[in-house]
Enzyme design. Sequence first.
Site, short mmCIF file in Angstrom:
data_model
loop_
_atom_site.label_atom_id
_atom_site.label_comp_id
_atom_site.label_asym_id
_atom_site.label_seq_id
_atom_site.Cartn_x
_atom_site.Cartn_y
_atom_site.Cartn_z
N ILE A 1 0.85 -1.20 0.00
CA ILE A 1 0.00 0.00 0.00
C ILE A 1 0.89 1.25 0.00
CG2 ILE A 1 -1.65 1.31 1.40
CD1 ILE A 1 -2.81 -1.45 2.24
N ASP A 2 0.65 2.12 -0.98
CA ASP A 2 1.40 3.37 -1.05
C ASP A 2 0.55 4.51 -0.47
OD1 ASP A 2 -0.43 4.16 -3.03
OD2 ASP A 2 0.94 3.68 -4.68
N SER A 3 1.06 5.73 -0.53
CA SER A 3 0.37 6.85 0.10
C SER A 3 -0.98 7.13 -0.55
CB SER A 3 1.24 8.10 0.10
OG SER A 3 1.61 8.44 -1.21
#
Length: 76
Positions: free
Chosen positions: A33-35
């Site tokens: 999961i990225d920002s």
Amino acid sequence: MTFDKVKEVIADTVNIDEADITLESSLKEDLGIDSLDAVEISIALEDAFETSIPQEELANFVTVQNIVDYIDANKG
């Protein structure tokens, strides 16, 4: 249980198999999961739990357990 709903929201939002999500899962390392994903997940969680998650709290979410703990402490 809060964890089941959080797991469902994460899986639906970022297309991850629910079976791959545990309380100990690292959002970044284990789930990728990225920002941007984190923002999308927080919006979905706010809708699902009818709560607010301030932007500064997102940085504190390292594991799924962190999300569950935050929601349990702040829902309703």
